[in-house]
Design an enzyme around this catalytic site. Sequence first.
Site, PDB file in Angstrom:
ATOM      1  N   ASP A 106       0.868  -1.175   0.000  1.00 42.46           N
ATOM      2  CA  ASP A 106       0.000   0.000   0.000  1.00 42.46           C
ATOM      3  C   ASP A 106       0.914   1.236   0.000  1.00 42.46           C
ATOM      4  OD1 ASP A 106      -2.216   1.653   0.386  1.00 42.46           O
ATOM      5  OD2 ASP A 106      -2.486   1.124   2.474  1.00 42.46           O
ATOM      6  N   PHE A 155     -10.388  -0.606  -0.037  1.00 43.04           N
ATOM      7  CA  PHE A 155      -9.944  -1.553   0.976  1.00 43.04           C
ATOM      8  C   PHE A 155     -10.419  -2.947   0.587  1.00 43.04           C
ATOM      9  CE2 PHE A 155      -9.540  -3.789   4.977  1.00 43.04           C
ATOM     10  CZ  PHE A 155      -8.285  -3.338   5.393  1.00 43.04           C
TER      11      PHE A 155
HETATM   12  P1  5GP Z   1       1.810  -0.422   3.797  1.00 37.97           P
HETATM   13  O1  5GP Z   1       2.869  -0.319   4.835  1.00 37.97           O
HETATM   14  O2  5GP Z   1       2.324  -0.800   2.419  1.00 37.97           O
HETATM   15  O3  5GP Z   1       0.970   0.818   3.747  1.00 37.97           O
HETATM   16  O4  5GP Z   1       0.805  -1.505   4.293  1.00 37.97           O
HETATM   17  C1  5GP Z   1       0.931  -2.824   3.988  1.00 37.97           C
HETATM   18  C2  5GP Z   1       0.006  -3.624   4.860  1.00 37.97           C
HETATM   19  O5  5GP Z   1      -1.213  -2.929   5.128  1.00 37.97           O
HETATM   20  C3  5GP Z   1      -0.401  -4.901   4.163  1.00 37.97           C
HETATM   21  O6  5GP Z   1       0.521  -5.940   4.383  1.00 37.97           O
HETATM   22  C4  5GP Z   1      -1.757  -5.152   4.762  1.00 37.97           C
HETATM   23  O7  5GP Z   1      -1.619  -5.829   5.981  1.00 37.97           O
HETATM   24  C5  5GP Z   1      -2.315  -3.770   5.038  1.00 37.97           C
HETATM   25  N1  5GP Z   1      -3.196  -3.282   3.959  1.00 37.97           N
HETATM   26  C6  5GP Z   1      -2.968  -2.277   3.093  1.00 37.97           C
HETATM   27  N2  5GP Z   1      -3.995  -2.108   2.244  1.00 37.97           N
HETATM   28  C7  5GP Z   1      -4.897  -3.058   2.581  1.00 37.97           C
HETATM   29  C8  5GP Z   1      -6.188  -3.424   2.046  1.00 37.97           C
HETATM   30  O8  5GP Z   1      -6.738  -2.869   1.082  1.00 37.97           O
HETATM   31  N3  5GP Z   1      -6.800  -4.476   2.665  1.00 37.97           N
HETATM   32  C9  5GP Z   1      -6.246  -5.145   3.720  1.00 37.97           C
HETATM   33  N4  5GP Z   1      -6.960  -6.144   4.232  1.00 37.97           N
HETATM   34  N5  5GP Z   1      -5.062  -4.821   4.246  1.00 37.97           N
HETATM   35  C10 5GP Z   1      -4.388  -3.798   3.666  1.00 37.97           C
END
Ligand code: 5GP
Length: 183
Positions: A106, A155
């Site tokens: 993300d 999401f």
């Molecule tokens: P980042 O550090 O890249 O922002 O977040 C990564 C983590 O956030 C992912 O491994 C996941 O656990 C969570 N995450 C980010 N976007 C989503 C989403 O759309 N759905 C879900 N279930 N988890 C997400």
Amino acid sequence: MKSGLHDGVERVLFSKEEIEDRVRFLGKEISRDYEGKDLLLINILKGGVVFLANLMVSIDIHTSIDFMAISSYGPSTETTGAVKLIKDLEESIEGKDVLVVEDIIDTGLTLNYLMKNLKARQPASLKVCTLLDKAVRRLIDIPISYKGFDVPDVFVVGYGLDYDQKYRNLPYIGVLKQEVYLG
Ligand code: 5GP
């Protein structure tokens, strides 16, 4: 629907069949690229377990697996940027060919932390395979070697991904209804 499991889902983004096809393709690519090597797959608990399980049976070279857990989203759907190592690997990765298997990238903050941490342990190679790439939200550039699908800024849940520990067992990837997390 006989259970309430699918009720929070607004729409299906990727069906079980689409995911299975794509994962098989990634497995073939990885097998070809790492031919003759012993590959270590590092999986990030818990969202990535379904992807890892299906990916590894599509890989036909020697692989081993190990797990890490990092704090990410709680009941909220917004990332804090603060990541904490909750569970470390069981074995040293020094001199090994390592592929990090992620569910979704993300902002990239979680993986950025993780990659720095892993790089310091001096693996022979270190690459990333992610099932989903939410590139529109990226804050830190992360080179991705293998990618399942691009996702828009929504999401998503299912195929291992949760909201508040639920929905991981959906066989597809769907968009969560806003009313579920806005209450
Ligand atoms: P980042 O550090 O890249 O922002 O977040 C990564 C983590 O956030 C992912 O491994 C996941 O656990 C969570 N995450 C980010 N976007 C989503 C989403 O759309 N759905 C879900 N279930 N988890 C997400």
